[in-house]
Design a protein around this motif. Structure first.
Motif, PDB file in Angstrom:
ATOM      1  N   THR A 178       0.909  -1.261   0.163  1.00 16.77           N
ATOM      2  CA  THR A 178       0.011   0.092   0.195  1.00 16.77           C
ATOM      3  C   THR A 178       0.758   1.268   0.111  1.00 16.77           C
ATOM      4  O   THR A 178       0.383   2.488  -0.118  1.00 16.77           O
ATOM      5  CB  THR A 178      -1.016   0.078   1.304  1.00 16.77           C
ATOM      6  OG1 THR A 178      -0.073  -0.166   2.263  1.00 16.77           O
ATOM      7  CG2 THR A 178      -2.097  -1.142   1.083  1.00 16.77           C
ATOM      8  N   SER A 207      -4.863  -0.307   6.807  1.00 14.81           N
ATOM      9  CA  SER A 207      -4.282   0.295   5.566  1.00 14.81           C
ATOM     10  C   SER A 207      -5.333   0.808   4.579  1.00 14.81           C
ATOM     11  O   SER A 207      -6.572   0.034   4.413  1.00 14.81           O
ATOM     12  CB  SER A 207      -3.610  -1.069   4.861  1.00 14.81           C
ATOM     13  OG  SER A 207      -2.674  -1.612   5.583  1.00 14.81           O
ATOM     14  N   TYR A 242      16.136   6.047  11.942  1.00 17.94           N
ATOM     15  CA  TYR A 242      15.730   5.448  10.745  1.00 17.94           C
ATOM     16  C   TYR A 242      16.790   4.634   9.990  1.00 17.94           C
ATOM     17  O   TYR A 242      16.550   3.414   9.834  1.00 17.94           O
ATOM     18  CB  TYR A 242      14.964   6.373   9.632  1.00 17.94           C
ATOM     19  CG  TYR A 242      14.594   5.881   8.197  1.00 17.94           C
ATOM     20  CD1 TYR A 242      13.856   4.868   8.288  1.00 17.94           C
ATOM     21  CD2 TYR A 242      15.222   6.214   7.290  1.00 17.94           C
ATOM     22  CE1 TYR A 242      13.419   4.331   7.004  1.00 17.94           C
ATOM     23  CE2 TYR A 242      15.100   5.687   5.888  1.00 17.94           C
ATOM     24  CZ  TYR A 242      14.096   4.648   5.901  1.00 17.94           C
ATOM     25  OH  TYR A 242      13.772   4.063   4.537  1.00 17.94           O
ATOM     26  N   LYS A 298      17.404   0.603   9.403  1.00 18.29           N
ATOM     27  CA  LYS A 298      17.479  -0.026   8.256  1.00 18.29           C
ATOM     28  C   LYS A 298      18.985  -0.783   8.099  1.00 18.29           C
ATOM     29  O   LYS A 298      18.744  -1.647   7.458  1.00 18.29           O
ATOM     30  CB  LYS A 298      17.410   1.018   7.183  1.00 18.29           C
ATOM     31  CG  LYS A 298      15.975   1.788   6.766  1.00 18.29           C
ATOM     32  CD  LYS A 298      14.767   0.727   6.501  1.00 18.29           C
ATOM     33  CE  LYS A 298      14.807   0.396   5.047  1.00 18.29           C
ATOM     34  NZ  LYS A 298      13.775  -0.446   4.759  1.00 18.29           N
TER      35      LYS A 298
HETATM   36  N1  LIG Z   1      10.349   6.621   0.236  1.00 17.58           N
HETATM   37  C1  LIG Z   1      11.558   7.083   0.153  1.00 17.58           C
HETATM   38  O1  LIG Z   1      12.298   7.856  -0.563  1.00 17.58           O
HETATM   39  C2  LIG Z   1      12.731   5.790   0.198  1.00 17.58           C
HETATM   40  C3  LIG Z   1      14.070   5.902   0.285  1.00 17.58           C
HETATM   41  C4  LIG Z   1      14.788   4.816   0.361  1.00 17.58           C
HETATM   42  C5  LIG Z   1      14.421   3.745   1.090  1.00 17.58           C
HETATM   43  N2  LIG Z   1      13.168   3.556   1.276  1.00 17.58           N
HETATM   44  C6  LIG Z   1      12.529   2.184   1.508  1.00 17.58           C
HETATM   45  O2  LIG Z   1      11.718   1.730   0.588  1.00 17.58           O
HETATM   46  C7  LIG Z   1      10.539   0.769   1.078  1.00 17.58           C
HETATM   47  C8  LIG Z   1       9.333   1.479   0.870  1.00 17.58           C
HETATM   48  O3  LIG Z   1       9.097   2.696   1.239  1.00 17.58           O
HETATM   49  P1  LIG Z   1       7.753   3.679   0.684  1.00 17.58           P
HETATM   50  O4  LIG Z   1       8.364   5.021   0.278  1.00 17.58           O
HETATM   51  O5  LIG Z   1       6.872   2.809  -0.344  1.00 17.58           O
HETATM   52  O6  LIG Z   1       7.302   3.857   2.123  1.00 17.58           O
HETATM   53  P2  LIG Z   1       5.497   4.055   2.485  1.00 17.58           P
HETATM   54  O7  LIG Z   1       4.895   4.731   1.317  1.00 17.58           O
HETATM   55  O8  LIG Z   1       5.562   4.946   3.754  1.00 17.58           O
HETATM   56  O9  LIG Z   1       4.967   2.734   2.619  1.00 17.58           O
HETATM   57  C9  LIG Z   1       5.303   1.773   3.867  1.00 17.58           C
HETATM   58  C10 LIG Z   1       4.673   0.676   3.577  1.00 17.58           C
HETATM   59  O10 LIG Z   1       4.913  -0.430   4.781  1.00 17.58           O
HETATM   60  C11 LIG Z   1       3.671  -0.793   5.214  1.00 17.58           C
HETATM   61  N3  LIG Z   1       3.922  -1.001   6.859  1.00 17.58           N
HETATM   62  C12 LIG Z   1       4.359   0.006   7.605  1.00 17.58           C
HETATM   63  N4  LIG Z   1       4.329  -0.893   8.781  1.00 17.58           N
HETATM   64  C13 LIG Z   1       4.146  -2.221   8.626  1.00 17.58           C
HETATM   65  C14 LIG Z   1       3.907  -3.310   9.493  1.00 17.58           C
HETATM   66  N5  LIG Z   1       4.239  -3.363  10.755  1.00 17.58           N
HETATM   67  N6  LIG Z   1       3.193  -4.354   8.844  1.00 17.58           N
HETATM   68  C15 LIG Z   1       3.056  -4.569   7.550  1.00 17.58           C
HETATM   69  N7  LIG Z   1       3.059  -3.465   6.664  1.00 17.58           N
HETATM   70  C16 LIG Z   1       3.761  -2.276   7.107  1.00 17.58           C
HETATM   71  C17 LIG Z   1       2.886   0.371   5.038  1.00 17.58           C
HETATM   72  O11 LIG Z   1       1.407  -0.241   5.390  1.00 17.58           O
HETATM   73  P3  LIG Z   1       0.092   0.721   5.663  1.00 17.58           P
HETATM   74  O12 LIG Z   1      -0.579   1.346   4.501  1.00 17.58           O
HETATM   75  O13 LIG Z   1      -0.460   0.085   6.502  1.00 17.58           O
HETATM   76  O14 LIG Z   1       0.714   2.151   6.381  1.00 17.58           O
HETATM   77  C18 LIG Z   1       2.931   0.749   3.753  1.00 17.58           C
HETATM   78  O15 LIG Z   1       2.236  -0.168   2.843  1.00 17.58           O
HETATM   79  C19 LIG Z   1      10.981   0.953   2.665  1.00 17.58           C
HETATM   80  O16 LIG Z   1      11.250  -0.272   2.959  1.00 17.58           O
HETATM   81  C20 LIG Z   1      11.688   2.294   2.820  1.00 17.58           C
HETATM   82  O17 LIG Z   1      12.602   2.010   3.820  1.00 17.58           O
HETATM   83  C21 LIG Z   1      12.142   4.435   0.797  1.00 17.58           C
END
Ligand SMILES: NC(=O)c1ccc[n+]([C@@H]2O[C@H](COP(=O)([O-])OP(=O)(O)OC[C@H]3O[C@@H](n4cnc5c(N)ncnc54)[C@H](OP(=O)(O)O)[C@@H]3O)[C@@H](O)[C@H]2O)c1
Length: 337
Positions: A8, A34, A152, A156
């Motif tokens: 999501t 979610s 954070y 990670k």
């Molecule tokens: N965005 C960036 O700029 C960035 C950069 C580098 C790395 N990353 C990494 O890329 C990955 C995806 O990031 P994103 O930007 O897509 O993040 P995001 O939009 O915040 O999405 C986070 C996702 O994780 C789910 N989640 C959080 N806690 C959970 C739990 N306890 N159990 C099950 N699901 C859970 C959330 O579900 P809900 O919908 O229920 O909240 C959501 O689907 C992450 O690992 C992040 O660390 C992101």
């Protein structure tokens, strides 16, 4: 059957779209609260009939810290993309970050080993590579140091350690370390806040800089690595190293607004994090400015993206193009509200 965690979110929703378009059978986990409809909204950016594609996802309710629910989710699964994470730079979220990012990943790794999963793709972060205090280019071999880290990044890093431990126990895995991921649809979190701030008018910019990549390129890298014989390696996913001034100028251009002109000075940043700390003693809510976050701006971070480029013959989408597209989607979303 492919299992996607974090479906999501920004990365997960784009990954689901890519996998479904390839004709894959996909399961995605979501939490009780979610908003899975957001995934359909993301599909609608790229697809005329988003509902038909969305219906093909098998949704399973499971938190990554709920092992019995995860066991059910893992049934019939052969590959796993682990994108779920909690993103927060607020030191008060230390325990939740460790629980979701480190222990949640530990659960995914343990189940992947127990169920003899073909391959796991873990979405880590450039934060997990540590920072350079000298401006030296960071690559996949750079040694982790927590000197300029934040809560954070450290969560990670420890999550990645779980994935490396899994590799030692026989799991095939790949790790992707993206820079700041840019893409449409998630305006109130992550990089979406950059778009929102510029759209609302921004006069100041931060010093420093970091690596950026489009969400489409992150997904491409993940899928190509999973489909390749490559295993037990990590790959930086950064299309361009940019200063914050430069990325804000690109976003301003996308909105046809003046770019922020005033560079915040380090003494101002030192003042702001202290004010933020004091305010949070009296007012609830997340800390936006932290000592570690602001001090890390002194050293622009530069990432070497050659490894993935050579492994996959990768050509990156220019950041300008990805920013322009996201700006258009932002304006469409906000013209009706
Ligand atoms: N965005 C960036 O700029 C960035 C950069 C580098 C790395 N990353 C990494 O890329 C990955 C995806 O990031 P994103 O930007 O897509 O993040 P995001 O939009 O915040 O999405 C986070 C996702 O994780 C789910 N989640 C959080 N806690 C959970 C739990 N306890 N159990 C099950 N699901 C859970 C959330 O579900 P809900 O919908 O229920 O909240 C959501 O689907 C992450 O690992 C992040 O660390 C992101």
């Amino acid at each position: 059957m492919i299992l996607v965690t974090g479906g999501t979110g920004l990365v997960g929703s784009h990954l689901l779209f890519h996998l479904l378009r390839q004709g894959a059978s996909v399961k995605a986990i979501h939490r009780k609260n979610s908003n899975i409809q957001r995934v359909k909204e993301v599909f609608s950016f790229y697809e005329e009939n988003p509902a038909a594609l969305f219906r093909q996802i098998q949704w399973i309710e499971a938190d990554i810290n709920d092992i019995p629910a995860l066991e059910l989710a893992f049934e019939d699964v052969t590959s796993v993309y682990h994108c779920a994470a909690f993103i927060s730079f607020d030191p008060n979220d230390f325990n939740s970050l460790q629980k979701i990012n480190k222990r949640g990943t530990e659960n995914i790794v343990n189940l992947s080993i127990a169920r003899k999963i073909r391959k796991l793709c873990y979405v880590s972060s450039i934060g997990a590579l540590g920072k350079s205090a000298t401006g030296q280019m960071i690559n996949e071999e750079s040694e982790w140091n927590d000197a300029f880290s934040n809560v954070y990044a450290s969560s990670k890093h420890f999550a990645e350690m779980e994935v490396w431990r899994g590799a030692q126990e026989g799991l095939s895995m790949v790790i992707v370390n993206p820079g700041v991921i840019l893409g449409p649809g998630y305006w109130k979190s992550g990089s979406g806040l950059l778009f929102q701030s510029v759209a609302r008018g921004m006069r100041y910019y931060f010093p420093g800089g970091t690596g950026f990549i489009s969400v489409g390129d992150v997904v491409k890298i993940m899928v190509q690595l999973m489909d390749s014989p490559i295993k037990n390696e990590r790959f930086i996913a950064v299309a361009e190293n940019l200063s914050f001034k430069s990325i804000l100028e690109k976003i301003s251009h996308g909105f046809n607004r003046p770019a922020p002109k005033i560079r915040l000075k380090f003494w101002q940043l030192e003042f702001f994090w202290r004010i933020d700390w004091v305010l949070k003693l009296f007012i609830s809510g997340k800390r936006k400015l932290t000592k570690q976050g602001l001090r890390s701006l002194r050293y622009p971070q530069v990432y070497d993206n050659l490894k993935v480029q050579e492994a996959l013959n990768m050509e990156y989408e220019p950041i300008k193009a990805c920013v322009d597209y996201a700006c258009v989607k932002y304006m469409e979303a906000h013209s009706s509200s």
